[in-house]
Design a protein around this motif. Structure first.
Motif, PDB file in Angstrom:
ATOM      1  N   VAL A  37       0.857  -1.183   0.000  1.00 27.97           N
ATOM      2  CA  VAL A  37       0.000   0.000   0.000  1.00 27.97           C
ATOM      3  C   VAL A  37       0.892   1.232   0.000  1.00 27.97           C
ATOM      4  O   VAL A  37       1.751   1.392   0.856  1.00 27.97           O
ATOM      5  N   SER A  38       0.678   2.106  -0.997  1.00 25.33           N
ATOM      6  CA  SER A  38       1.485   3.321  -1.073  1.00 25.33           C
ATOM      7  C   SER A  38       1.006   4.343  -0.044  1.00 25.33           C
ATOM      8  O   SER A  38      -0.075   4.212   0.537  1.00 25.33           O
ATOM      9  N   VAL A  39       1.799   5.379   0.157  1.00 24.91           N
ATOM     10  CA  VAL A  39       1.458   6.419   1.121  1.00 24.91           C
ATOM     11  C   VAL A  39       0.180   7.136   0.680  1.00 24.91           C
ATOM     12  O   VAL A  39      -0.697   7.433   1.490  1.00 24.91           O
ATOM     13  N   GLU A  40       0.049   7.392  -0.628  1.00 25.25           N
ATOM     14  CA  GLU A  40      -1.143   8.070  -1.131  1.00 25.25           C
ATOM     15  C   GLU A  40      -2.394   7.222  -0.941  1.00 25.25           C
ATOM     16  O   GLU A  40      -3.440   7.730  -0.552  1.00 25.25           O
ATOM     17  N   GLN A  41      -2.297   5.920  -1.216  1.00 24.32           N
ATOM     18  CA  GLN A  41      -3.439   5.032  -0.996  1.00 24.32           C
ATOM     19  C   GLN A  41      -3.807   5.005   0.480  1.00 24.32           C
ATOM     20  O   GLN A  41      -4.992   5.006   0.833  1.00 24.32           O
ATOM     21  N   TYR A  42      -2.807   4.960   1.326  1.00 27.04           N
ATOM     22  CA  TYR A  42      -3.031   4.926   2.773  1.00 27.04           C
ATOM     23  C   TYR A  42      -3.733   6.200   3.244  1.00 27.04           C
ATOM     24  O   TYR A  42      -4.694   6.162   3.997  1.00 27.04           O
ATOM     25  N   LYS A  43      -3.252   7.353   2.765  1.00 30.76           N
ATOM     26  CA  LYS A  43      -3.865   8.620   3.148  1.00 30.76           C
ATOM     27  C   LYS A  43      -5.276   8.743   2.594  1.00 30.76           C
ATOM     28  O   LYS A  43      -6.160   9.267   3.255  1.00 30.76           O
ATOM     29  N   ASN A  44      -5.507   8.238   1.370  1.00 32.63           N
ATOM     30  CA  ASN A  44      -6.850   8.287   0.798  1.00 32.63           C
ATOM     31  C   ASN A  44      -7.828   7.422   1.580  1.00 32.63           C
ATOM     32  O   ASN A  44      -8.999   7.776   1.729  1.00 32.63           O
ATOM     33  N   SER A  45      -7.369   6.292   2.074  1.00 33.39           N
ATOM     34  CA  SER A  45      -8.257   5.429   2.846  1.00 33.39           C
ATOM     35  C   SER A  45      -8.592   6.037   4.212  1.00 33.39           C
ATOM     36  O   SER A  45      -9.626   5.727   4.795  1.00 33.39           O
ATOM     37  N   LEU A  46      -7.730   6.917   4.704  1.00 32.90           N
ATOM     38  CA  LEU A  46      -7.956   7.565   6.000  1.00 32.90           C
ATOM     39  C   LEU A  46      -8.495   8.982   5.865  1.00 32.90           C
ATOM     40  O   LEU A  46      -8.559   9.723   6.846  1.00 32.90           O
ATOM     41  N   GLU A  47      -8.879   9.372   4.649  1.00 27.69           N
ATOM     42  CA  GLU A  47      -9.305  10.744   4.359  1.00 27.69           C
ATOM     43  C   GLU A  47     -10.405  11.244   5.308  1.00 27.69           C
ATOM     44  O   GLU A  47     -10.350  12.376   5.774  1.00 27.69           O
ATOM     45  N   GLU A  48     -11.373  10.409   5.613  1.00 31.13           N
ATOM     46  CA  GLU A  48     -12.468  10.855   6.466  1.00 31.13           C
ATOM     47  C   GLU A  48     -12.056  11.061   7.922  1.00 31.13           C
ATOM     48  O   GLU A  48     -12.759  11.706   8.688  1.00 31.13           O
ATOM     49  N   TYR A  49     -10.903  10.518   8.311  1.00 30.89           N
ATOM     50  CA  TYR A  49     -10.436  10.643   9.694  1.00 30.89           C
ATOM     51  C   TYR A  49      -9.381  11.733   9.855  1.00 30.89           C
ATOM     52  O   TYR A  49      -8.912  11.975  10.964  1.00 30.89           O
ATOM     53  N   ILE A  50      -8.966  12.367   8.761  1.00 30.70           N
ATOM     54  CA  ILE A  50      -7.950  13.424   8.804  1.00 30.70           C
ATOM     55  C   ILE A  50      -8.679  14.765   8.828  1.00 30.70           C
ATOM     56  O   ILE A  50      -9.238  15.188   7.824  1.00 30.70           O
ATOM     57  N   PRO A  51      -8.694  15.466   9.961  1.00 30.17           N
ATOM     58  CA  PRO A  51      -9.523  16.659  10.094  1.00 30.17           C
ATOM     59  C   PRO A  51      -8.989  17.905   9.398  1.00 30.17           C
ATOM     60  O   PRO A  51      -9.762  18.754   8.980  1.00 30.17           O
ATOM     61  N   ASP A  52      -7.660  18.040   9.277  1.00 26.43           N
ATOM     62  CA  ASP A  52      -7.143  19.271   8.702  1.00 26.43           C
ATOM     63  C   ASP A  52      -5.830  19.022   7.960  1.00 26.43           C
ATOM     64  O   ASP A  52      -5.319  17.913   7.920  1.00 26.43           O
ATOM     65  N   ASP A  53      -5.316  20.084   7.373  1.00 28.15           N
ATOM     66  CA  ASP A  53      -4.112  19.982   6.558  1.00 28.15           C
ATOM     67  C   ASP A  53      -2.877  19.664   7.403  1.00 28.15           C
ATOM     68  O   ASP A  53      -1.979  18.964   6.955  1.00 28.15           O
ATOM     69  N   ALA A  54      -2.820  20.167   8.616  1.00 28.14           N
ATOM     70  CA  ALA A  54      -1.671  19.908   9.492  1.00 28.14           C
ATOM     71  C   ALA A  54      -1.559  18.417   9.810  1.00 28.14           C
ATOM     72  O   ALA A  54      -0.459  17.867   9.865  1.00 28.14           O
ATOM     73  N   THR A  55      -2.683  17.776  10.003  1.00 25.68           N
ATOM     74  CA  THR A  55      -2.668  16.343  10.289  1.00 25.68           C
ATOM     75  C   THR A  55      -2.224  15.556   9.069  1.00 25.68           C
ATOM     76  O   THR A  55      -1.489  14.579   9.186  1.00 25.68           O
ATOM     77  N   SER A  56      -2.643  15.978   7.881  1.00 24.33           N
ATOM     78  CA  SER A  56      -2.256  15.252   6.671  1.00 24.33           C
ATOM     79  C   SER A  56      -0.771  15.395   6.363  1.00 24.33           C
ATOM     80  O   SER A  56      -0.193  14.555   5.689  1.00 24.33           O
ATOM     81  N   LYS A  57      -0.144  16.452   6.866  1.00 24.03           N
ATOM     82  CA  LYS A  57       1.283  16.660   6.636  1.00 24.03           C
ATOM     83  C   LYS A  57       2.145  16.146   7.781  1.00 24.03           C
ATOM     84  O   LYS A  57       3.330  16.449   7.853  1.00 24.03           O
ATOM     85  N   ALA A  58       1.588  15.358   8.663  1.00 31.27           N
ATOM     86  CA  ALA A  58       2.333  14.858   9.813  1.00 31.27           C
ATOM     87  C   ALA A  58       3.524  14.013   9.377  1.00 31.27           C
ATOM     88  O   ALA A  58       4.576  14.062   9.995  1.00 31.27           O
ATOM     89  N   GLN A  59       3.386  13.243   8.296  1.00 29.97           N
ATOM     90  CA  GLN A  59       4.505  12.426   7.795  1.00 29.97           C
ATOM     91  C   GLN A  59       5.647  13.325   7.336  1.00 29.97           C
ATOM     92  O   GLN A  59       6.804  13.008   7.548  1.00 29.97           O
ATOM     93  N   VAL A  60       5.308  14.461   6.716  1.00 30.64           N
ATOM     94  CA  VAL A  60       6.335  15.391   6.259  1.00 30.64           C
ATOM     95  C   VAL A  60       7.081  15.975   7.453  1.00 30.64           C
ATOM     96  O   VAL A  60       8.301  16.100   7.450  1.00 30.64           O
ATOM     97  N   ILE A  61       6.350  16.317   8.483  1.00 33.01           N
ATOM     98  CA  ILE A  61       6.971  16.864   9.695  1.00 33.01           C
ATOM     99  C   ILE A  61       7.850  15.809  10.350  1.00 33.01           C
ATOM    100  O   ILE A  61       8.956  16.089  10.800  1.00 33.01           O
ATOM    101  N   TYR A  62       7.379  14.570  10.367  1.00 33.02           N
ATOM    102  CA  TYR A  62       8.134  13.486  10.993  1.00 33.02           C
ATOM    103  C   TYR A  62       9.459  13.259  10.271  1.00 33.02           C
ATOM    104  O   TYR A  62      10.472  12.999  10.894  1.00 33.02           O
TER     105      TYR A  62
END
Length: 70
Positions: A37-62
């Motif tokens: 499973v790619s990172v994009e597929q993983y993020k798309n499957s969790l789209e409804e649980y990601i409330p904002d842009d900061a949360t979606s960029k958590a991997q980038v921050i990490y």
């Protein structure tokens, strides 16, 4: 004491078979473990649980240089 241990060992497979009781959590865990499973597929499957842009960029921050020191 041995009887208690035998009963615990007999109950362990039933406990493990039962799972978490939450199908959504099981799916997320299976996708997290699956290396195909790619990172994009993983993020798309969790789209409804990601409330904002900061949360979606958590991997980038990490993976940022600021965290590399730790």
């Amino acid at each position: 004491m041995k009887l208690v241990m035998v009963l615990m060992l007999a109950a362990l497979p039933l406990y493990c078979y039962a799972g978490s009781g939450c199908a959504y959590l099981e799916d997320v865990i299976n996708e997290t473990i699956d290396s195909s499973v790619s990172v994009e597929q993983y993020k798309n499957s969790l789209e409804e649980y990601i409330p904002d842009d900061a949360t979606s960029k958590a991997q980038v921050i990490y993976n940022s240089p600021w965290c590399a020191l730790f």
